[in-house]
Design a protein around this motif. Sequence first.
Motif, PDB file in Angstrom:
ATOM      1  N   LYS A   1     -33.058 -10.581  -7.741  1.00 50.98           N
ATOM      2  CA  LYS A   1     -32.136 -10.490  -6.609  1.00 50.98           C
ATOM      3  C   LYS A   1     -32.007  -9.037  -6.143  1.00 50.98           C
ATOM      4  CE  LYS A   1     -30.185 -13.481  -5.235  1.00 50.98           C
ATOM      5  NZ  LYS A   1     -30.507 -14.433  -4.152  1.00 50.98           N
ATOM      6  N   ALA A   2     -32.037  -8.105  -7.070  1.00 45.57           N
ATOM      7  CA  ALA A   2     -31.968  -6.692  -6.705  1.00 45.57           C
ATOM      8  C   ALA A   2     -33.160  -6.303  -5.841  1.00 45.57           C
ATOM      9  CB  ALA A   2     -31.922  -5.828  -7.964  1.00 45.57           C
ATOM     10  N   LEU A   3     -34.350  -6.812  -6.189  1.00 46.01           N
ATOM     11  CA  LEU A   3     -35.553  -6.518  -5.411  1.00 46.01           C
ATOM     12  C   LEU A   3     -35.438  -7.096  -4.004  1.00 46.01           C
ATOM     13  CD1 LEU A   3     -38.416  -5.381  -5.246  1.00 46.01           C
ATOM     14  CD2 LEU A   3     -39.254  -7.518  -6.260  1.00 46.01           C
ATOM     15  N   GLN A   4     -34.893  -8.288  -3.900  1.00 43.38           N
ATOM     16  CA  GLN A   4     -34.739  -8.926  -2.589  1.00 43.38           C
ATOM     17  C   GLN A   4     -33.782  -8.142  -1.692  1.00 43.38           C
ATOM     18  OE1 GLN A   4     -33.458 -12.803  -3.842  1.00 43.38           O
ATOM     19  NE2 GLN A   4     -35.524 -13.524  -4.343  1.00 43.38           N
ATOM     20  N   ILE A   5     -32.646  -7.738  -2.247  1.00 41.97           N
ATOM     21  CA  ILE A   5     -31.662  -6.975  -1.471  1.00 41.97           C
ATOM     22  C   ILE A   5     -32.245  -5.638  -1.026  1.00 41.97           C
ATOM     23  CG2 ILE A   5     -29.433  -5.779  -1.601  1.00 41.97           C
ATOM     24  CD1 ILE A   5     -28.522  -8.004  -3.530  1.00 41.97           C
TER      25      ILE A   5
ATOM     26  N   PHE B   1     -42.006 -10.201   0.804  1.00 44.09           N
ATOM     27  CA  PHE B   1     -42.745 -11.411   0.424  1.00 44.09           C
ATOM     28  C   PHE B   1     -42.830 -11.542  -1.089  1.00 44.09           C
ATOM     29  CE2 PHE B   1     -47.004 -12.334  -1.292  1.00 44.09           C
ATOM     30  CZ  PHE B   1     -47.001 -13.730  -1.199  1.00 44.09           C
ATOM     31  N   TYR B   2     -43.165 -10.452  -1.773  1.00 39.98           N
ATOM     32  CA  TYR B   2     -43.294 -10.512  -3.229  1.00 39.98           C
ATOM     33  C   TYR B   2     -41.951 -10.828  -3.885  1.00 39.98           C
ATOM     34  CZ  TYR B   2     -44.607  -9.349  -8.016  1.00 39.98           C
ATOM     35  OH  TYR B   2     -44.845  -9.418  -9.365  1.00 39.98           O
ATOM     36  N   ALA B   3     -40.870 -10.283  -3.321  1.00 40.60           N
ATOM     37  CA  ALA B   3     -39.546 -10.477  -3.896  1.00 40.60           C
ATOM     38  C   ALA B   3     -39.100 -11.935  -3.851  1.00 40.60           C
ATOM     39  CB  ALA B   3     -38.527  -9.599  -3.165  1.00 40.60           C
ATOM     40  N   PHE B   4     -39.530 -12.670  -2.816  1.00 42.26           N
ATOM     41  CA  PHE B   4     -39.104 -14.050  -2.663  1.00 42.26           C
ATOM     42  C   PHE B   4     -40.147 -15.061  -3.135  1.00 42.26           C
ATOM     43  CE2 PHE B   4     -35.988 -12.084   0.113  1.00 42.26           C
ATOM     44  CZ  PHE B   4     -34.858 -12.887  -0.063  1.00 42.26           C
ATOM     45  N   LYS B   5     -41.418 -14.716  -3.045  1.00 42.57           N
ATOM     46  CA  LYS B   5     -42.468 -15.694  -3.303  1.00 42.57           C
ATOM     47  C   LYS B   5     -43.513 -15.221  -4.317  1.00 42.57           C
ATOM     48  CE  LYS B   5     -45.019 -19.405  -2.195  1.00 42.57           C
ATOM     49  NZ  LYS B   5     -44.605 -20.805  -2.441  1.00 42.57           N
ATOM     50  N   GLY B   6     -44.011 -14.003  -4.144  1.00 45.52           N
ATOM     51  CA  GLY B   6     -45.162 -13.538  -4.912  1.00 45.52           C
ATOM     52  C   GLY B   6     -44.977 -13.545  -6.401  1.00 45.52           C
ATOM     53  N   TYR B   7     -43.803 -13.131  -6.884  1.00 44.13           N
ATOM     54  CA  TYR B   7     -43.602 -13.018  -8.333  1.00 44.13           C
ATOM     55  C   TYR B   7     -43.563 -14.382  -9.013  1.00 44.13           C
ATOM     56  CZ  TYR B   7     -38.784 -14.662  -8.405  1.00 44.13           C
ATOM     57  OH  TYR B   7     -37.667 -15.443  -8.327  1.00 44.13           O
ATOM     58  N   LYS B   8     -43.345 -15.455  -8.237  1.00 47.91           N
ATOM     59  CA  LYS B   8     -43.236 -16.802  -8.801  1.00 47.91           C
ATOM     60  C   LYS B   8     -44.601 -17.435  -9.060  1.00 47.91           C
ATOM     61  CE  LYS B   8     -38.909 -17.901  -6.364  1.00 47.91           C
ATOM     62  NZ  LYS B   8     -38.294 -18.826  -5.392  1.00 47.91           N
TER      63      LYS B   8
ATOM     64  N   LEU C   1     -41.209  -7.998 -13.782  1.00 48.78           N
ATOM     65  CA  LEU C   1     -41.640  -9.224 -13.099  1.00 48.78           C
ATOM     66  C   LEU C   1     -43.156  -9.386 -13.175  1.00 48.78           C
ATOM     67  CD1 LEU C   1     -39.409  -9.244  -9.871  1.00 48.78           C
ATOM     68  CD2 LEU C   1     -39.168 -10.670 -11.915  1.00 48.78           C
ATOM     69  N   ALA C   2     -43.893  -8.295 -13.000  1.00 45.38           N
ATOM     70  CA  ALA C   2     -45.355  -8.377 -12.986  1.00 45.38           C
ATOM     71  C   ALA C   2     -45.956  -8.480 -14.384  1.00 45.38           C
ATOM     72  CB  ALA C   2     -45.936  -7.166 -12.260  1.00 45.38           C
ATOM     73  N   LEU C   3     -45.291  -7.897 -15.392  1.00 48.44           N
ATOM     74  CA  LEU C   3     -45.820  -7.922 -16.758  1.00 48.44           C
ATOM     75  C   LEU C   3     -45.339  -9.130 -17.551  1.00 48.44           C
ATOM     76  CD1 LEU C   3     -45.581  -4.156 -17.836  1.00 48.44           C
ATOM     77  CD2 LEU C   3     -47.519  -5.372 -16.838  1.00 48.44           C
ATOM     78  N   MET C   4     -44.547  -9.985 -16.928  1.00 47.06           N
ATOM     79  CA  MET C   4     -44.002 -11.156 -17.613  1.00 47.06           C
ATOM     80  C   MET C   4     -45.114 -12.063 -18.121  1.00 47.06           C
ATOM     81  SD  MET C   4     -40.999 -12.661 -18.253  1.00 47.06           S
ATOM     82  CE  MET C   4     -39.868 -12.104 -16.984  1.00 47.06           C
ATOM     83  N   ASP C   5     -45.033 -12.428 -19.400  1.00 54.61           N
ATOM     84  CA  ASP C   5     -45.908 -13.438 -20.012  1.00 54.61           C
ATOM     85  C   ASP C   5     -47.377 -13.036 -20.064  1.00 54.61           C
ATOM     86  OD1 ASP C   5     -43.629 -14.989 -20.219  1.00 54.61           O
ATOM     87  OD2 ASP C   5     -44.015 -16.073 -18.355  1.00 54.61           O
ATOM     88  N   LEU C   6     -47.678 -11.750 -20.082  1.00 54.95           N
ATOM     89  CA  LEU C   6     -49.089 -11.341 -20.156  1.00 54.95           C
ATOM     90  C   LEU C   6     -49.620 -11.346 -21.586  1.00 54.95           C
ATOM     91  CD1 LEU C   6     -49.493  -8.423 -17.588  1.00 54.95           C
ATOM     92  CD2 LEU C   6     -49.624 -10.880 -17.229  1.00 54.95           C
TER      93      LEU C   6
END
Length: 399
Positions: free
Chosen positions: A290-294, A390-397, A335-340
Amino acid sequence: MKEKNNFIIPMLFLAFMFFTCGFALGINSLLVPVLKVSLSVSSTEAYMLIGATFLPFFIFGYPAGLLISKIGYKRTMAAAFAMFAIAFGVFILSAAERSFIIFLLASFLCGTANTFLQSAINPYVTILGPTESAAKRISIMGMINKLAWPVSPLFIALFASNSGGVGLEDLDKPFLVIICLFVILGVVALISPLPEVKAAGEDDADADSAVSDYANSKHSVFQFPHLVLGAIAIFFYVGSETIVLGTLIDYASELGLPHPHTYSWITPISISIGYIAGIILIPKYLSQTKALQICSFVALFGTLLVLLLPGVYSIYAVGIMALGCSLMWPAFWPLALMDLGKYTKEGSSLMTMGLIGGAVITVLFGLIKDVSNIQYAYGICFVSFSYILFYAFKGYKLR
């Protein structure tokens, strides 16, 4: 209490290293206007200096990850400080020879040192504690990093031989002091009590974990879409943030404002306000997503103000862009390093390679400035922040 102390002490050492990264990059904000005057280079050429600083992130980002895997985080940090010392020695040579080519070489070497240091310290802070509070830890380090940007121009300005500003002849003494500091920091890195850390699923002992199962189903680091898109987000972010942090002295000079170097504080203070908010709010009241989106919305709004307001006011609107930048970097990494899992170090290298945006975007900024003006050149940041939204709402998912 012992575990808390074990956590705090490494953070203190890392704080010095994050300050060093910001200090080294902040020197460019002074060198750009100095070289334009002293060597009569164009804006495009002057901003190539910043480009040369960020080019190594693309070239050496992956080798840096391999070095970390081979010799560990601490020794990689020490090696980076040795590279910094060499780079600033070349800076002294370039000033003495009044050679723009050697200045570019010195910036490239400085960027190489920064690549190896950032490849070590960013993932280290991310995996040093719980994932959900990683953005808070990086916010603390980021605030220290950004406040270091305006310190280096002010430090060098102390050695100016005349009130008219800093010239090439004023660089040797402060750079000699900086070389000594880097040598000391290299020794400190080697003897510091920094434990070697590993991400979840990275250790063979975690082979049965859910993270390992997910990571082991992949055959390449490029099979993690959220990571690849995150590296692209880093590309746009670093380019825009470098413009935000590194162009205010030049902008103030173009506007004919008195004491241009004093305006360099606008953006670090704005970013620090955002970091402080992140430290207080994340993760208890605000998720790092949410911080990234704001922040993406704030950065886009600030960019529009810079483009639309009269120049003397728009320079302050760059501070709003900086406020938007504040919590982007802390959010990207977790967010990007999650589950690597076992790909964490390679993923960190790919993220580090994304910092090449600091070269590409800033040189484009200088090119646009040459063909129009510096105020309109900030428009390139609108494209960058739109992708980050875009990444804040969609890309990271995307998994």
